[in-house]
Enzyme design. Structure first.
Site, PDB file in Angstrom:
ATOM      1  N   GLU A  90       0.811  -1.221   0.000  1.00  0.00           N
ATOM      2  CA  GLU A  90       0.000   0.000   0.000  1.00  0.00           C
ATOM      3  C   GLU A  90       0.844   1.272   0.000  1.00  0.00           C
ATOM      4  OE1 GLU A  90      -3.203  -1.838   3.144  1.00  0.00           O
ATOM      5  OE2 GLU A  90      -1.882  -0.211   3.714  1.00  0.00           O
ATOM      6  N   CYS A 116       2.645   8.511   2.032  1.00  0.00           N
ATOM      7  CA  CYS A 116       3.091   7.503   2.982  1.00  0.00           C
ATOM      8  C   CYS A 116       3.514   6.270   2.176  1.00  0.00           C
ATOM      9  CB  CYS A 116       1.933   7.178   3.931  1.00  0.00           C
ATOM     10  SG  CYS A 116       2.316   5.899   5.089  1.00  0.00           S
ATOM     11  N   CYS A 123       5.978  -7.608   7.289  1.00  0.00           N
ATOM     12  CA  CYS A 123       6.911  -7.003   8.241  1.00  0.00           C
ATOM     13  C   CYS A 123       7.343  -8.058   9.256  1.00  0.00           C
ATOM     14  CB  CYS A 123       6.219  -5.840   8.952  1.00  0.00           C
ATOM     15  SG  CYS A 123       7.304  -4.916  10.031  1.00  0.00           S
ATOM     16  N   CYS A 127       4.223  -6.098  15.448  1.00  0.00           N
ATOM     17  CA  CYS A 127       3.473  -5.296  16.429  1.00  0.00           C
ATOM     18  C   CYS A 127       2.070  -5.892  16.602  1.00  0.00           C
ATOM     19  CB  CYS A 127       3.352  -3.852  15.955  1.00  0.00           C
ATOM     20  SG  CYS A 127       4.950  -3.070  15.734  1.00  0.00           S
ATOM     21  N   CYS A 130      -1.041  -4.376  14.743  1.00  0.00           N
ATOM     22  CA  CYS A 130      -0.874  -4.094  13.315  1.00  0.00           C
ATOM     23  C   CYS A 130      -1.328  -5.257  12.448  1.00  0.00           C
ATOM     24  CB  CYS A 130       0.593  -3.781  13.059  1.00  0.00           C
ATOM     25  SG  CYS A 130       1.007  -3.661  11.316  1.00  0.00           S
ATOM     26  N   CYS A 347      -2.614   0.814   9.044  1.00  0.00           N
ATOM     27  CA  CYS A 347      -1.613   0.180   8.208  1.00  0.00           C
ATOM     28  C   CYS A 347      -1.997  -1.273   7.901  1.00  0.00           C
ATOM     29  CB  CYS A 347      -0.310   0.261   8.987  1.00  0.00           C
ATOM     30  SG  CYS A 347       0.957  -0.829   8.494  1.00  0.00           S
TER      31      CYS A 347
HETATM   32  S1  SF4 Z   1       3.323  -1.301  12.848  1.00  0.00           S
HETATM   33 FE1  SF4 Z   1       3.201  -3.079  11.492  1.00  0.00          FE
HETATM   34  S2  SF4 Z   1       4.378  -2.507   9.694  1.00  0.00           S
HETATM   35 FE2  SF4 Z   1       4.933  -1.068  11.332  1.00  0.00          FE
HETATM   36  S3  SF4 Z   1       6.723  -2.011  12.329  1.00  0.00           S
HETATM   37 FE3  SF4 Z   1       4.951  -2.747  13.459  1.00  0.00          FE
HETATM   38  S4  SF4 Z   1       4.441  -4.691  12.452  1.00  0.00           S
HETATM   39 FE4  SF4 Z   1       5.779  -3.595  11.076  1.00  0.00          FE
END
Ligand code: SF4
Length: 356
Positions: A90, A116, A123, A127, A130, A347
């Site tokens: 994205e 952005c 990733c 997190c 996320c 995100c």
């Molecule tokens: S918020 Fe999501 S994309 Fe950003 S660092 Fe954490 S896991 Fe990775």
């Protein structure tokens, strides 16, 4: 199987001049790429056919295709972009300021936009809040795929090459986990014959890989950094960002203190405010103490719940009290508008929906 080719957007001008001779042709091609945003070799009108045919055998122009677009009432446009290997990621077009007019209806200031940008498919950081993390890590984006996001969004919004734009590396992925490609993309954006986006208009937002903050600092690119801090004690931060075990709050703060920061600028600390987790005044007090001695700005972000999350959005009152406490204790602080609140704005959400 698709024939995956490198893109012309992988190259700095100097590198392209090694591939395309004579050098002035490379400069003309750079103009077609970054001033006209062409998608096809055929559109490079003043370039000899022989050069275009040779290039087309080895390279493609732009490696991205827009496969979905969600437009919010506040001007935010979220793009789902597909790469040559069919993977998607994205990029978001954010309207930061409306066009200003004088009493005669003349434009006194153009609207301001920020793009952005993503740096990875998926990733590794994981997190807990996320959606991107839930899909795991697939791969790093190439230099061309990072650069192409800006070119594609500017093209789609008919945003002229010489109009100012800001870039935040805050899309899918941890930018510092793809540091070499990120650094080269930053240099390409800076090219005078390209988009000419100065480093001070580019912000790298990291979840806090302290050793990589040092590496980025040593490259002395002139970019800003933003740190996704989100918590003031390691226990909660590890719950939110598991790799906090390896890069704890203290190591991040120390790395930030070593980072070469333009003395006129501030380091941005992102703080995702989650109801009953980190929205109390005790947390605000700890935050003030932690950032003591750093020229910091704190960006408080409302947590936007999505299906399946265990976290809630904080109340407006708690958010305002938190911000007031920081401001009273000398920190610059903003509460981020929930840009794109009517579209899937967290995100990874657009990508997740595309799988449904
Ligand atoms: S918020 Fe999501 S994309 Fe950003 S660092 Fe954490 S896991 Fe990775």
């Amino acid at each position: 199987m698709t024939n995956i080719k490198p893109s012309l957007l992988d190259f700095t001008l100097k590198e392209l001049q090694e591939v395309v001779k004579p050098a002035f042709r490379a400069k003309q091609i750079y103009g077609w790429l970054y001033h006209q945003y062409v998608q096809d070799f055929d559109d490079m009108k003043n370039i000899p056919k022989t050069i275009k045919e040779e290039l087309a055998q080895k390279y493609i122009v732009n490696p991205l295709k827009i496969v979905n677009k969600e437009v919010s009432t506040d001007g935010t446009i979220k793009y789902l972009l597909q790469m040559q290997d069919s993977k998607t990621m994205e990029a978001v077009w954010l309207k930061m300021k409306d066009t200003q007019f004088d009493e005669n209806g003349e434009v006194v200031q153009e609207a301001k936009y920020t793009i952005c940008v993503s740096t990875q498919v998926g990733c590794k950081v994981g997190c807990s809040f996320c959606l991107t993390a839930k899909g795991g890590f697939t791969r790093n984006l190439t230099v061309g795929e990072i650069v192409a996001q800006v070119v594609t969004l500017k093209r789609d919004n008919e945003h002229k090459h010489n109009r100012m734009i800001n870039i935040v590396y805050m899309g899918m992925g941890e930018p510092l986990d793809n540091l070499d490609n990120l650094a080269k993309a930053i240099e390409i954006f800076k090219e005078d014959d390209g988009l000419c986006i100065s480093a001070k208009r580019q912000t790298v937002s990291t979840s806090g890989l302290s050793n990589k903050i040092d590496q980025l600092g040593a490259m002395d690119l002139g970019v800003h950094i933003a740190i996704s801090l989100h918590a003031v004690d390691d226990e909660l931060r590890t719950e939110l960002i598991p790799m906090n075990k390896a890069h704890n709050i203290n190591s991040i703060i120390e790395a930030v203190k070593r980072f070469p920061i333009d003395t006129r600028k501030r380091v941005m600390f992102e703080y995702l405010v989650i109801k009953d987790k980190n929205d109390d005044l005790g947390s605000a007090k700890k935050l003030v103490k932690l950032l003591h001695g750093i020229k910091a700005k704190v960006n408080l972000i409302y947590f936007n719940p999505y299906p399946g999350t265990n976290y809630d959005r904080p109340s407006k009152e708690d958010m305002v009290s938190f911000a007031d406490y920081l401001i009273k204790h000398g920190l610059l602080c903003t509460i981020r508008d929930s840009k794109g609140i009517d579209i899937s704005a967290a995100c990874g959400q657009l990508k997740e929906q595309s799988k449904l």
